[in-house]
Design a protein around this motif. Structure first.
Motif: not given
Length: 153
Positions: A40, A101-102, A104-105, A108, A141
């Protein structure tokens, strides 16, 4: 070199360091939370380095944790990146669209964007009042990152 360029270089250097740390956690038996934390952080700083080259205010970029998704959107339309990947424009857009989408995950995972939910850095409390430590959370994830085509890419 102007101030924005110096910030950009600093974010790129830190993104590289965070990415190297993420790579090292893959080689050892590290808890999932630490692996995702480095991922991240690397993705956020890479995103910020790219966004600094654009028109947004520097303070807005440096104070936000929302940068990776915007980076992915920019990369999905970038001609130089398209040439580097050896893709046609339509292929590149389609490819990056499946990755959003990944991305975004991953984005987050930052505690402020997790909105009090699962994140790899700080404990959180769920709606029933249970308190969780990141080190004890399975973070599904991580499986998607290692076992799906989008995660591998």
């Amino acid at each position: 070199m102007n101030e924005r360029q110096r910030w950009q270089i600093a974010f790129l250097q830190q993104a590289k360091s965070d990415w190297e740390a993420f790579q090292r956690t893959r080689q050892a038996d590290w808890p999932t939370c630490h692996r995702l934390l480095f991922l991240q952080m690397a993705s956020e700083k890479l995103g910020k380095a790219v966004l600094i080259a654009g028109p947004s205010r520097l303070e807005t970029i440096t104070q936000s944790h929302a940068a990776f998704l915007m980076f992915m959107r920019i990369a999905g339309n970038n001609r130089k990146f398209q040439n580097l990947l050896g893709m046609k424009k339509s292929q590149q857009r389609a490819q990056f669209k499946t990755l959003l989408p990944l991305a975004h995950e991953i984005e987050r995972l930052a505690p402020t964007l997790a909105q009090g939910g699962p994140n790899p850095e700080y404990p959180w409390q769920d709606t029933s009042g249970d308190i969780f430590a990141p080190t004890n959370h399975p973070f599904p994830l991580i499986q998607r990152l290692h076992q799906t085509p989008q995660g591998i890419q």
